[in-house]
Design a protein around this motif. Structure first.
Motif, PDB file in Angstrom:
ATOM      1  N   MET A 153     -22.553  21.676   4.824  1.00 38.32           N
ATOM      2  CA  MET A 153     -21.153  21.245   4.788  1.00 38.32           C
ATOM      3  C   MET A 153     -20.375  21.994   3.714  1.00 38.32           C
ATOM      4  O   MET A 153     -19.220  22.351   3.912  1.00 38.32           O
ATOM      5  N   GLN A 154     -21.033  22.241   2.585  1.00 38.82           N
ATOM      6  CA  GLN A 154     -20.366  23.011   1.525  1.00 38.82           C
ATOM      7  C   GLN A 154     -20.064  24.422   2.025  1.00 38.82           C
ATOM      8  O   GLN A 154     -19.027  24.986   1.711  1.00 38.82           O
TER       9      GLN A 154
ATOM     10  N   ASP B  30     -19.004  25.846  -1.773  1.00 35.81           N
ATOM     11  CA  ASP B  30     -17.783  25.500  -1.037  1.00 35.81           C
ATOM     12  C   ASP B  30     -16.613  26.379  -1.463  1.00 35.81           C
ATOM     13  O   ASP B  30     -15.771  26.729  -0.634  1.00 35.81           O
TER      14      ASP B  30
ATOM     15  N   GLY C 277     -20.294   9.058   8.251  1.00 40.77           N
ATOM     16  CA  GLY C 277     -20.998   9.266   9.509  1.00 40.77           C
ATOM     17  C   GLY C 277     -22.063   8.193   9.723  1.00 40.77           C
ATOM     18  O   GLY C 277     -22.226   7.657  10.819  1.00 40.77           O
ATOM     19  N   PHE C 278     -22.723   7.842   8.638  1.00 42.74           N
ATOM     20  CA  PHE C 278     -23.792   6.843   8.697  1.00 42.74           C
ATOM     21  C   PHE C 278     -23.253   5.465   9.086  1.00 42.74           C
ATOM     22  O   PHE C 278     -23.875   4.727   9.851  1.00 42.74           O
TER      23      PHE C 278
ATOM     24  N   PRO D 121     -25.763  13.346  11.399  1.00 40.04           N
ATOM     25  CA  PRO D 121     -25.623  12.178  12.273  1.00 40.04           C
ATOM     26  C   PRO D 121     -24.329  11.409  12.000  1.00 40.04           C
ATOM     27  O   PRO D 121     -23.929  11.241  10.846  1.00 40.04           O
ATOM     28  N   GLY D 122     -23.683  10.994  13.062  1.00 39.09           N
ATOM     29  CA  GLY D 122     -22.503  10.130  12.938  1.00 39.09           C
ATOM     30  C   GLY D 122     -21.196  10.866  12.687  1.00 39.09           C
ATOM     31  O   GLY D 122     -20.135  10.270  12.758  1.00 39.09           O
ATOM     32  N   VAL D 123     -21.286  12.163  12.374  1.00 41.98           N
ATOM     33  CA  VAL D 123     -20.053  12.920  12.120  1.00 41.98           C
ATOM     34  C   VAL D 123     -19.758  13.771  13.352  1.00 41.98           C
ATOM     35  O   VAL D 123     -20.566  14.616  13.721  1.00 41.98           O
TER      36      VAL D 123
ATOM     37  N   ARG E 132     -19.155  25.221   4.747  1.00 41.94           N
ATOM     38  CA  ARG E 132     -17.957  25.192   5.597  1.00 41.94           C
ATOM     39  C   ARG E 132     -16.702  24.923   4.773  1.00 41.94           C
ATOM     40  O   ARG E 132     -15.616  24.797   5.313  1.00 41.94           O
ATOM     41  N   GLY E 133     -16.874  24.761   3.448  1.00 41.78           N
ATOM     42  CA  GLY E 133     -15.700  24.632   2.581  1.00 41.78           C
ATOM     43  C   GLY E 133     -15.478  23.256   2.003  1.00 41.78           C
ATOM     44  O   GLY E 133     -14.531  23.045   1.252  1.00 41.78           O
ATOM     45  N   LEU E 134     -16.358  22.296   2.340  1.00 39.98           N
ATOM     46  CA  LEU E 134     -16.189  20.949   1.795  1.00 39.98           C
ATOM     47  C   LEU E 134     -16.857  20.868   0.422  1.00 39.98           C
ATOM     48  O   LEU E 134     -17.943  21.418   0.235  1.00 39.98           O
ATOM     49  N   SER E 135     -16.227  20.172  -0.514  1.00 44.39           N
ATOM     50  CA  SER E 135     -16.847  20.004  -1.828  1.00 44.39           C
ATOM     51  C   SER E 135     -18.070  19.106  -1.681  1.00 44.39           C
ATOM     52  O   SER E 135     -18.222  18.423  -0.661  1.00 44.39           O
ATOM     53  N   GLU E 136     -18.896  19.073  -2.711  1.00 42.78           N
ATOM     54  CA  GLU E 136     -20.099  18.243  -2.654  1.00 42.78           C
ATOM     55  C   GLU E 136     -19.716  16.778  -2.405  1.00 42.78           C
ATOM     56  O   GLU E 136     -20.342  16.092  -1.590  1.00 42.78           O
TER      57      GLU E 136
ATOM     58  N   ALA F 284     -16.967  29.568   0.351  1.00 45.46           N
ATOM     59  CA  ALA F 284     -16.559  29.411   1.754  1.00 45.46           C
ATOM     60  C   ALA F 284     -15.041  29.459   1.864  1.00 45.46           C
ATOM     61  O   ALA F 284     -14.488  30.129   2.740  1.00 45.46           O
ATOM     62  N   ARG F 285     -14.382  28.751   0.956  1.00 42.33           N
ATOM     63  CA  ARG F 285     -12.917  28.724   1.019  1.00 42.33           C
ATOM     64  C   ARG F 285     -12.319  30.082   0.648  1.00 42.33           C
ATOM     65  O   ARG F 285     -11.210  30.411   1.048  1.00 42.33           O
TER      66      ARG F 285
ATOM     67  N   ARG G 233      -9.231  23.511   3.276  1.00 42.06           N
ATOM     68  CA  ARG G 233      -8.615  24.800   2.929  1.00 42.06           C
ATOM     69  C   ARG G 233      -7.128  24.673   2.639  1.00 42.06           C
ATOM     70  O   ARG G 233      -6.496  25.631   2.230  1.00 42.06           O
TER      71      ARG G 233
ATOM     72  N   LEU H 266     -18.546  12.432   3.824  1.00 43.79           N
ATOM     73  CA  LEU H 266     -18.598  12.622   5.272  1.00 43.79           C
ATOM     74  C   LEU H 266     -19.930  12.117   5.829  1.00 43.79           C
ATOM     75  O   LEU H 266     -19.962  11.435   6.856  1.00 43.79           O
ATOM     76  N   SER H 267     -21.029  12.409   5.127  1.00 43.73           N
ATOM     77  CA  SER H 267     -22.339  11.918   5.576  1.00 43.73           C
ATOM     78  C   SER H 267     -22.374  10.397   5.584  1.00 43.73           C
ATOM     79  O   SER H 267     -22.896   9.787   6.518  1.00 43.73           O
TER      80      SER H 267
ATOM     81  N   ASN I 225     -20.313   4.950  10.571  1.00 41.84           N
ATOM     82  CA  ASN I 225     -19.261   5.125  11.574  1.00 41.84           C
ATOM     83  C   ASN I 225     -19.313   4.165  12.764  1.00 41.84           C
ATOM     84  O   ASN I 225     -18.323   3.522  13.108  1.00 41.84           O
TER      85      ASN I 225
ATOM     86  N   GLN J  12     -16.958  15.618  -0.990  1.00 37.98           N
ATOM     87  CA  GLN J  12     -16.457  15.469   0.385  1.00 37.98           C
ATOM     88  C   GLN J  12     -17.612  15.466   1.382  1.00 37.98           C
ATOM     89  O   GLN J  12     -17.608  14.715   2.352  1.00 37.98           O
TER      90      GLN J  12
ATOM     91  N   MET K  47      -6.557  10.147  11.306  1.00 37.89           N
ATOM     92  CA  MET K  47      -5.754   9.030  10.803  1.00 37.89           C
ATOM     93  C   MET K  47      -4.529   9.543  10.064  1.00 37.89           C
ATOM     94  O   MET K  47      -4.629  10.453   9.251  1.00 37.89           O
TER      95      MET K  47
ATOM     96  N   THR L  21      -1.262   9.678   7.514  1.00 32.87           N
ATOM     97  CA  THR L  21      -1.028   9.251   6.134  1.00 32.87           C
ATOM     98  C   THR L  21      -0.293   7.920   6.099  1.00 32.87           C
ATOM     99  O   THR L  21      -0.427   7.157   5.175  1.00 32.87           O
TER     100      THR L  21
END
Lengths: 260, 470
Positions: free
Chosen positions: B423-424, A75, B440-441, A93-95, B426-430, A78-79, A108, B436-437, B443, B432, B1, B3
């Motif tokens: 996801m990592q 990550d 999502g599950f 799924p779900g996202v 794309r810049g998300l930490s582990e 990527a950043r 970022r 997100l997963s 949601n 995060q 959402m 703040t």
């Protein structure tokens, strides 16, 4: 300003070495293509650069504008500006796509900064329109139930939104029919600019009809064995990989002897 | 959402892990005996029928074995002799935060309760150890005849309604812990909504354990009279002590003809709390009862909210989310007992197991032969994060006769290393990425929740994921 890969050796953790002293430099503003037969290490290269946990670097460096990224988490890479368009994009799924891309952009920003929702959707819709992606896409789950073409368009959309300094496109043409290929290639071409360096990995010359590279490299046995202008792709297309393999046999053989 | 919405909801584990020194005017001492029961009944100046009810319940509790033949052996680690059963400073909650003792007031201010009350609640009850310290409701609701007080007050001031329903939905001997609660109960809410009154904003109770080696045994009774509507939300926290704490509540709901009750729980006990709770509702004709049950905290939770569908066309629903992190076991589920024609029930359960966490779904659906037009839908989905976590599903569905229908789906999925890597990249930490997963599950289920609670839940999940990645 460039992405430099220097003497890179890597393997699947505990396995045999796949990359065996790979050297490559991609300047910002240029598009490089890597072609190679199956098993030459093309996909390994993209995964090693982006930090996939299954791979292990045994020696060498990957410098992103002078910074060695190999010690960084995926990550953080990527950043730092590295983007990989996946050969097989993963379903989450779900996202929703909109939330996913938004979270990636948010990651970022500095702590306490908040992405402006109106600007975000404005940008997202603009890029989606370029790729002929319908608006219903935003609320669908990431890649879930997507066709091959939709998945690849989504990769290009994410690249457009995340604005990387260096992008690796791993077999972006695989699984695409000619119409989808044209849309995806047009999307990639629209992103070509002096501020981004691209590495296009492909097995077939077909993609390079639509994305014309500045340099073509041939990867065999985990190393770059030939580098030339776009004409090299046509030569490979007409003569096949065996031509270059044959030309190399002697070379590789003597090196292996030297290593013993 | 935005703040702004998030800042309204200031209840999370990091905020919950603190305590102030104790000073208790009323203390039943350590351990449990008939003398403990007498002490509680005396301090609370209870009528004889309640005192007798308590003593009988204690005998039932002592005679019942631990249900370890089907439930977790971890129950054997509860040392009943080391627990304090009643701790309080005062016998009467105040109506104003200004009159709440400073330490206690500071506790609830840190948890954000008075602020939430101002912003979106119709009434609040705040319980500190054994008794409510604060209880207040918007005046307009009182004028309409709505009652929202603690159980002690309910018993004293509204005996005609209280006695009619108390212990009727969940009998003392239902299980060992309902018997324990019946012996030593204190605190909890008593709510009565008169016919036709629709309470627009939620009523909230907040349960706080402050003392070590303590057992909290609140008792809640909600009666929604014909055609009325009410939403009740409960939150809970405790500081993390070295020793085990016990929380064992009994919650009884009665929805009269055409009434609607929605009961929302966000359970965030610290990881040393045994949370053994019995919750059940009776739904009369065309009534609707919905339990929304989120279990994030505790060491062991055993809780199976139920609805007895007693009147024609009654409807029961349980939506539950359980998150079991390292050292936690969430043993949760639902009970739907169909007892009239054309009754419908819906159970959707989602569990997430992380690290060495374990989640168990236990369900009971019962539709007898003589009924017709009954429907049940049960869905249980489990998500496993890494290979050491565990999930079990025990759905017991009994449907007799040919005029009823039932549908059951279950799934187990895993957050794969490939998803996290994608996801990592794309810049998300582990953390995060895992958050997100998980979000999502859950949601599609969270969308059914009241807005304020879905925001809080998302934040709690984020915190859990941060902790689990380290």
């Amino acid at each position: 300003m460039s992405l430099v890969i220097h003497n890179l050796h890597a393997r699947v953790s505990g396995g045999q070495e796949i990359l065996r002293g790979l050297n490559l430099e991609i300047q910002k503003g240029s598009v490089h293509a890597i072609m190679g037969p199956n098993g030459s290490g093309k996909s390994t290269l993209s995964k090693v650069i982006s930090g996939h946990p299954d791979y292990e670097v045994t020696s060498g460096e990957v410098l992103l504008d002078g910074v060695n990224v190999l010690a960084m988490e995926p990550d953080a890479r990527a950043r730092a500006g590295l983007f990989l368009a996946f050969q097989y994009p993963v379903e989450i799924p779900g996202v929703s796509n909109a939330n996913f891309i938004r979270a990636a952009l948010q990651a970022r920003l500095k702590d306490g900064e908040e992405l402006d929702a109106v600007d975000y959707y404005g940008d997202l819709y603009k890029e989606m329109d370029k790729l002929e992606i319908p608006r219903t896409f935003t609320s669908r789950s990431v890649n879930e139930g997507f066709s091959g073409g939709e998945k690849k368009r989504n990769e290009v959309l994410q690249m457009a939104m995340l604005k990387p300094a260096y992008a690796i496109l791993d077999e972006t043409d695989s699984g695409l029919d000619i119409d989808a290929l044209k849309i995806v290639a047009a999307g990639v071409n629209a992103l070509r600019s002096p501020s981004v360096g691209m590495l296009v990995i492909t097995h077939y010359q077909r993609l390079l009809d639509y994305i014309t590279p500045d340099v073509v490299h041939v990867l065999v046995g985990g190393r770059i064995v030939r580098s030339a202008g776009p004409e090299l792709a046509y030569e490979l297309e007409s003569k096949g990989y065996d031509w270059i393999k044959d030309a190399l046999t002697e070379d590789v053989h003597s090196e292996e002897l030297a290593a013993v | 959402m935005s703040t702004e919405v998030i800042s309204q909801i200031d209840v999370d584990r990091t905020r919950g892990d603190f305590s102030y020194p104790e000073q208790h005017t009323f203390d039943a001492g350590t351990g449990l005996s008939h003398a403990t029961v007498d002490y509680i009944a005396e301090v609370k100046q209870e009528p004889d029928w309640i005192r007798e009810f308590r003593h009988k319940a204690l005998d039932v509790f002592l005679s019942k074995p631990m249900p370890t033949h089907w439930a977790s052996k971890d129950l054997e680690n509860i040392v009943f002799d080391n627990i304090r059963y009643y701790l309080a400073n005062s016998q009467r909650p105040t109506r104003s935060w200004d009159e709440v003792p400073d330490d206690v007031k500071r506790t609830f201010e840190r948890l954000g309760i008075p602020e939430q009350e101002r912003k979106f609640l119709a009434g609040v009850e705040a319980q500190f150890d054994s008794e409510a310290v604060y209880s207040n409701m918007k005046k307009a609701l009182g004028d309409e005849g709505v009652i929202f007080v603690g159980s002690t007050e309910g018993l004293k001031e509204h005996p005609e309604i209280f006695r009619k329903w108390f212990g009727k939905v969940i009998p003392t001997g239902d299980n060992k812990f309902s018997a324990l609660n019946s012996a030593v109960f204190s605190g909890g809410s008593f709510i009565y909504v008169p016919p036709g009154v629709k309470v627009k904003h939620p009523l909230q109770a907040y349960f706080r354990i402050n003392a070590e080696n303590f057992g909290q045994f609140e008792r809640t009774l909600i009666i929604a009279d014909e055609g009325s509507e009410v939403m009740y939300m409960e939150g809970c926290t405790a500081p993390k002590f070295e020793t085990a704490t016990l929380h064992s509540a009994v919650v009884e709901l009665v929805a009269m003809k055409g009434a609607k009750i929605q009961y929302v729980t966000v359970q965030n006990w610290s990881a040393n709390v045994f949370n053994l709770v019995t919750k059940r509702a009776i739904a009369h004709e065309e009534a609707e009862v919905k339990w929304i049950d989120c279990n994030i905290g505790s060491r062991l939770t055993m809780k199976y909210p139920g609805v007895v569908l007693k009147g024609r066309k009654a409807r029961g629903e349980v939506l539950s989310i359980a998150l079991a992190n390292n050292g936690q076991h969430q043993d949760t589920g639902a009970k739907m007992i169909h007892a009239a024609d054309e009754t419908t029930s819906n159970v959707i359960s989602k569990s997430i197991s992380i690290g060495h966490g374990r989640s168990t779904y236990r369900g009971q659906v019962y539709i007898p032969r003589h009924l017709k037009g009954c429907k049940n839908n049960t869905e249980c989905d489990a998500l496993l994060i890494n290979s050491t976590s565990r999930t079990d599903t025990y759905p017991a569905i009994t449907v007799r006769g040919s005029r009823n229908s039932v549908q059951h789906e279950a799934s187990v999925s895993q957050v794969s290393a490939e998803q996290i890597f994608y996801m990592q990249q794309r810049g998300l930490s582990e953390a995060q990425a895992m958050s997100l997963s998980v979000n999502g599950f859950v949601n599609d289920l969270v969308r059914e929740f009241p807005m304020e609670y879905s925001v809080e839940l998302k934040r709690l999940i984020d915190l859990e994921m941060e902790d689990s990645v380290g």
